[in-house]
Design a protein around this motif. Structure first.
Motif, PDB file in Angstrom:
ATOM      1  N   GLY A 293      91.713  75.101  93.459  1.00 37.44           N
ATOM      2  CA  GLY A 293      92.902  74.809  92.671  1.00 37.44           C
ATOM      3  C   GLY A 293      92.660  73.875  91.510  1.00 37.44           C
ATOM      4  O   GLY A 293      93.548  73.703  90.660  1.00 37.44           O
ATOM      5  N   ASP A 294      91.471  73.254  91.461  1.00 40.28           N
ATOM      6  CA  ASP A 294      91.154  72.331  90.366  1.00 40.28           C
ATOM      7  C   ASP A 294      90.068  72.877  89.448  1.00 40.28           C
ATOM      8  O   ASP A 294      90.253  72.940  88.230  1.00 40.28           O
ATOM      9  N   THR A 295      88.918  73.245  90.026  1.00 43.31           N
ATOM     10  CA  THR A 295      87.808  73.761  89.221  1.00 43.31           C
ATOM     11  C   THR A 295      87.623  75.262  89.418  1.00 43.31           C
ATOM     12  O   THR A 295      86.723  75.857  88.829  1.00 43.31           O
ATOM     13  N   GLY A 296      88.434  75.853  90.259  1.00 48.92           N
ATOM     14  CA  GLY A 296      88.347  77.279  90.553  1.00 48.92           C
ATOM     15  C   GLY A 296      89.084  77.578  91.839  1.00 48.92           C
ATOM     16  O   GLY A 296      89.927  76.788  92.294  1.00 48.92           O
ATOM     17  N   TYR A 297      88.747  78.697  92.433  1.00 52.14           N
ATOM     18  CA  TYR A 297      89.391  79.108  93.678  1.00 52.14           C
ATOM     19  C   TYR A 297      88.348  79.524  94.711  1.00 52.14           C
ATOM     20  O   TYR A 297      87.329  80.131  94.379  1.00 52.14           O
ATOM     21  N   LEU A 298      88.623  79.172  95.973  1.00 53.75           N
ATOM     22  CA  LEU A 298      87.836  79.623  97.115  1.00 53.75           C
ATOM     23  C   LEU A 298      88.673  80.596  97.923  1.00 53.75           C
ATOM     24  O   LEU A 298      89.835  80.307  98.242  1.00 53.75           O
TER      25      LEU A 298
ATOM     26  N   PRO B 249      85.679  78.311  84.783  1.00 57.44           N
ATOM     27  CA  PRO B 249      86.173  78.188  86.161  1.00 57.44           C
ATOM     28  C   PRO B 249      85.622  79.291  87.048  1.00 57.44           C
ATOM     29  O   PRO B 249      85.215  80.357  86.565  1.00 57.44           O
ATOM     30  N   VAL B 250      85.637  79.046  88.363  1.00 59.56           N
ATOM     31  CA  VAL B 250      84.943  79.904  89.322  1.00 59.56           C
ATOM     32  C   VAL B 250      85.912  80.478  90.347  1.00 59.56           C
ATOM     33  O   VAL B 250      86.821  79.791  90.814  1.00 59.56           O
ATOM     34  N   VAL B 251      85.689  81.724  90.689  1.00 56.77           N
ATOM     35  CA  VAL B 251      86.297  82.319  91.880  1.00 56.77           C
ATOM     36  C   VAL B 251      85.144  82.675  92.810  1.00 56.77           C
ATOM     37  O   VAL B 251      84.255  83.446  92.440  1.00 56.77           O
ATOM     38  N   ALA B 252      85.127  82.072  94.005  1.00 56.22           N
ATOM     39  CA  ALA B 252      84.005  82.260  94.921  1.00 56.22           C
ATOM     40  C   ALA B 252      84.514  82.534  96.324  1.00 56.22           C
ATOM     41  O   ALA B 252      85.614  82.114  96.708  1.00 56.22           O
ATOM     42  N   ARG B 253      83.699  83.243  97.088  1.00 52.06           N
ATOM     43  CA  ARG B 253      83.984  83.436  98.508  1.00 52.06           C
ATOM     44  C   ARG B 253      83.688  82.134  99.244  1.00 52.06           C
ATOM     45  O   ARG B 253      82.677  81.488  98.998  1.00 52.06           O
ATOM     46  N   ASP B 254      84.584  81.764 100.127  1.00 49.10           N
ATOM     47  CA  ASP B 254      84.533  80.462 100.788  1.00 49.10           C
ATOM     48  C   ASP B 254      83.534  80.490 101.950  1.00 49.10           C
ATOM     49  O   ASP B 254      83.899  80.471 103.124  1.00 49.10           O
TER      50      ASP B 254
ATOM     51  N   LEU C  33      82.502  84.835  88.598  1.00 46.77           N
ATOM     52  CA  LEU C  33      82.729  85.425  89.916  1.00 46.77           C
ATOM     53  C   LEU C  33      81.474  85.267  90.760  1.00 46.77           C
ATOM     54  O   LEU C  33      80.395  85.697  90.356  1.00 46.77           O
ATOM     55  N   HIS C  34      81.631  84.644  91.929  1.00 48.49           N
ATOM     56  CA  HIS C  34      80.485  84.419  92.823  1.00 48.49           C
ATOM     57  C   HIS C  34      80.790  85.072  94.165  1.00 48.49           C
ATOM     58  O   HIS C  34      81.691  84.626  94.883  1.00 48.49           O
ATOM     59  N   CYS C  35      80.016  86.116  94.495  1.00 42.83           N
ATOM     60  CA  CYS C  35      80.329  86.909  95.686  1.00 42.83           C
ATOM     61  C   CYS C  35      79.316  86.776  96.810  1.00 42.83           C
ATOM     62  O   CYS C  35      79.503  87.346  97.878  1.00 42.83           O
ATOM     63  N   SER C  36      78.237  86.042  96.619  1.00 40.75           N
ATOM     64  CA  SER C  36      77.244  85.881  97.674  1.00 40.75           C
ATOM     65  C   SER C  36      77.773  84.958  98.770  1.00 40.75           C
ATOM     66  O   SER C  36      78.465  83.975  98.490  1.00 40.75           O
ATOM     67  N   VAL C  37      77.435  85.292 100.022  1.00 45.28           N
ATOM     68  CA  VAL C  37      77.821  84.436 101.152  1.00 45.28           C
ATOM     69  C   VAL C  37      76.581  83.873 101.847  1.00 45.28           C
ATOM     70  O   VAL C  37      76.678  83.342 102.946  1.00 45.28           O
TER      71      VAL C  37
END
Length: 527
Positions: free
Chosen positions: A372-377, A356-361, A335-339
Motif C-alpha cells: 500500500g506504500d511502495t507497491g502491493y503484495l 512501484p511494484v506488484v509482487a506475489r507475497d 511485476l514480480h512473479c517469482s516465488v
C-alpha cells in the motif's frame, strides 16, 4: 550516529556499521561462490562484497566454476594497498553446466587443500572461508572441514541466498522433485549444524523460517539484506525515447527483470498478461533478461503467445549497467512473479528507479515491499488479485506517482557500504574468536591428531578425493568408520545421484524438443 546492531544475540559485540574493521586488513579470506559474473543478483552481491573488502586492504581469493557461456564475465581488481596482487587470485574450477541455467555448474570433486594451495599457498591457509550461496562447491568445502581436527577447522561464514529446495520443487518432475527436496534439506541441515559453521546470513524471514525448520541453531542465523546503487538505479534515467519505441500509442508499460527460466514464475506472468489483455487494458509488457540455453528461453517465450507475436509482450534480452537502469526507470509498474527469491534484488532496483511494484507475497519481496506504500503484495496463487492491483496502478496516475516517490525513498535507506561492513565485522569477530580459542585450547598430541584424521579417512574409494594429503591416504585401514560421517556421505552422494538423473532427463528433453521444433520448421506447408 548511534551504532547499528550487528545481531540480536550476545555471541558477538555490536559495531558502528559506518566504519570498516581495521583488524580485518591483511587477513586472508577464501571466498567460494557458485557463479561469478554479472548474471544474477547473487553474483552482483558477491562482486560488491569482494570489491569492498579489497578496497579496505583485505586479501580475498575468489573460487568459482568456469563460466561456460564465455560472456558476462568479470574479474574484480585486487586491493590497491596490498602487494603482491597475485595473492588475491580468481581461481576457476571445472564443472558441468546445468542445462536450464548454464551460468551455474555442478562442480567436480576438488580438495580444500588444492584450493588453499592455488590461492594463498601451502604455507598460508586462509583465516576464514566465506561461502556465497553454497551448493555443489560450498557443500564440498563444508563436508571436508568436518573431517579435520577441531583445531584445524577454518571457520566458515555462509550467505544463504538461493532457495535450492524451492527450485527443485518447481523444476523437477514428481516424484524426482520430492527426492531432490529431501536431499537438499538433509544435506543443508547436516552441513550447516556443524560447529565449523559460525554464521549463516539470511536475507528474509521466509529463509529464516526454512533454516529453523531444518534445525539450524538460531544463534548462527543473522539477517543480511542487500543494498542498491541508487545513483545507477534512479528515476532520472527514464527515457521518453525508449517509452515511445515500446509503447508508441502511450500504453502503460509493465516491466519484469529476471533470468528467463521456468522457476522464475513466468507461467504465472503469462496468465497475468493474457488476463490484462482480456480486460481490454492498453499495455505493453517489457521483459528484460535471457537464458544462455536458447531452448529454455524459447519455451518461456512461447508461454506469451499470441500476445508476443502481436507486440504486446516484448522480450528485450540481457541488459546490464546503464541500459538495465534505463529499462527499469522507463516502466510504469514493475511485476514480480517469482516465488523462489530469497531476497529479490530486482524489486529493490525497481523501487530505486521510482517504479512501484506488484509482487506475489512469498519469499524475499515480502520483506522489501511495503504493501500500500511502495507497491502491493498479493497472495501467491491469487491471479485475479494480482491483475486487479496491476490494473489499479495502471489506471491511477496519481497513485503511481505517490508510490514511486515512496519506493525511491525506501530504497535509498539500503546502502551497500553498511551491508558489506556488517559482513566485514562478522568476519573480523569470527577470526578474533578463533584466535582466542586456539590460545586457550590444549594442544592435541601428534599421535591423537593422526588417529583422528585417519579415522575420518576410512571411507569407500569414491571418497578418496576428500583426503587431505597423500600421507593420510596410506593410513587407511579396515577399522570402523564414524557412522555420522558415513551418513553424511550417503546423503551427499544421494544428492549427486538425483541431480545427475535430473540433468540427464533435462538434457534429453531439451534435445527432443529441439528436434521437434526443427521438424516443424522443415515440414512442408499443407495445401
Amino acid at each position: 550516529m548511534a551504532p547499528a546492531s550487528l545481531n540480536g544475540s550476545a555471541q558477538y559485540p555490536e559495531h558502528d556499521l559506518s566504519e570498516f574493521p581495521a583488524s580485518l586488513k591483511g587477513k586472508r579470506i577464501l571466498l567460494c561462490t557458485e557463479s561469478f559474473g554479472p548474471v544474477n543478483g547473487v553474483s552482483r552481491t558477491t562482486l560488491m562484497l569482494v570489491n569492498h573488502l579489497r578496497d579496505h586492504g583485505v586479501q580475498v581469493a575468489v573460487v568459482a566454476p568456469h563460466n561456460h557461456t564465455n560472456t558476462n564475465t568479470f574479474s574484480p581488481p585486487p586491493s590497491p594497498t596490498l602487494s603482491p596482487a597475485d595473492k588475491q587470485p580468481e581461481v576457476r574450477v571445472t564443472g558441468y553446466p546445468l542445462p536450464f541455467n548454464p551460468e551455474l555448474s555442478i562442480v567436480y570433486p576438488v580438495r580444500n587443500s588444492t584450493l588453499y594451495s592455488r590461492t594463498f599457498g601451502d604455507d598460508a591457509p586462509p583465516d576464514l572461508i566465506y561461502l556465497a550461496s553454497p551448493a555443489s562447491l560450498g557443500f564440498q568445502v563444508m563436508l571436508q572441514l568436518r573431517q579435520q581436527p577441531k583445531e584445524k577447522q577454518i571457520p566458515v561464514i555462509c550467505n544463504f541466498q538461493t532457495d535450492l529446495a524451492g527450485y527443485c520443487s518447481i523444476l523437477f518432475p514428481a516424484p524426482l522433485s520430492h527426492a531432490a527436496v529431501f536431499a537438499f534439506d538433509a544435506v543443508q541441515s547436516y552441513l550447516f549444524r556443524h560447529s565449523s559453521i559460525k554464521t549463516i546470513f539470511y536475507p528474509s524471514r521466509f529463509v529464516r523460517r526454512y533454516l529453523e525448520s531444518q534445525k539450524i541453531q538460531s544463534n548462527k542465523l543473522e539477517v543480511l539484506t542487500r543494498g542498491v546503487n541508487t545513483t545507477m538505479f534512479n528515476p532520472s534515467r527514464r527515457s521518453e525515447a525508449l517509452r515511445k519505441e515500446i509503447a508508441p500509442n502511450g500504453e502503460i508499460i509493465f516491466v519484469t527483470v529476471s533470468r528467463i527460466a521456468g522457476e522464475k514464475g513466468f507461467d504465472f506472468l503469462a496468465k497475468v498478461a493474457k488476463e490484462l489483455d482480456a480486460r481490454g487494458l492498453p499495455f505493453k509488457m517489457l521483459i528484460v533478461g535471457g537464458n544462455r540455453n536458447p531452448d529454455v528461453e524459447k519455451e518461456v517465450q512461447e508461454l506469451f503467445d499470441p500476445l508476443r507475436t502481436k507486440g504486446s509482450v516484448v522480450f528485450a534480452g540481457f541488459k546490464v549497467g546503464e541500459d538495465l537502469a534505463t529499462a527499469y526507470a522507463s516502466g510504469d509498474v514493475f511485476l514480480h512473479c517469482s516465488v523462489t527469491e530469497t531476497f529479490g534484488l530486482v524489486v529493490l532496483e525497481s523501487m530505486a528507479s521510482g517504479v512501484p511494484v506488484v509482487a506475489r507475497d512469498e519469499g524475499g519481496p515480502s520483506d522489501i515491499v511495503s504493501h500500500g506504500d511502495t507497491g502491493y503484495l498479493v497472495p501467491p496463487d491469487d491471479l485475479d488479485g494480482f491483475v486487479a492491483k496491476a490494473v489499479k496502478l495502471a489506471e491511477d496516475h496519481q497513485l503511481r506517482l505517490t508510490m514511486a516517490k515512496q519506493a525511491r525513498a525506501a530504497a535509498c535507506e539500503a546502502t551497500w557500504e553498511k551491508i558489506n561492513n556488517k559482513v566485514a565485522w562478522r568476519m573480523a569477530d569470527t577470526i578474533v574468536q578463533r584466535e582466542e580459542e586456539q590460545r586457550k585450547a590444549p594442544q592435541q598430541s601428534e599421535s591423537a591428531a593422526v588417529s583422528t584424521a585417519a579415522a575420518a579417512q576410512q571411507l569407500v574409494p569414491v571418497y578418496g578425493w576428500l583426503m587431505m594429503n597423500n600421507a593420510l591416504r596410506e593410513t587407511v585401514t579396515r577399522s570402523v568408520v564414524d557412522a555420522r560421517l558415513m551418513g553424511g556421505l550417503g546423503v551427499i552422494l544421494s544428492f549427486w545421484v538425483i541431480t545427475g538423473a535430473y540433468v540427464a532427463f533435462t538434457e534429453g528433453l531439451l534435445w527432443a524438443k529441439g528436434r521437434m521444433r526443427a521438424g516443424d520448421r522443415n515440414a512442408p506447408l499443407s495445401k
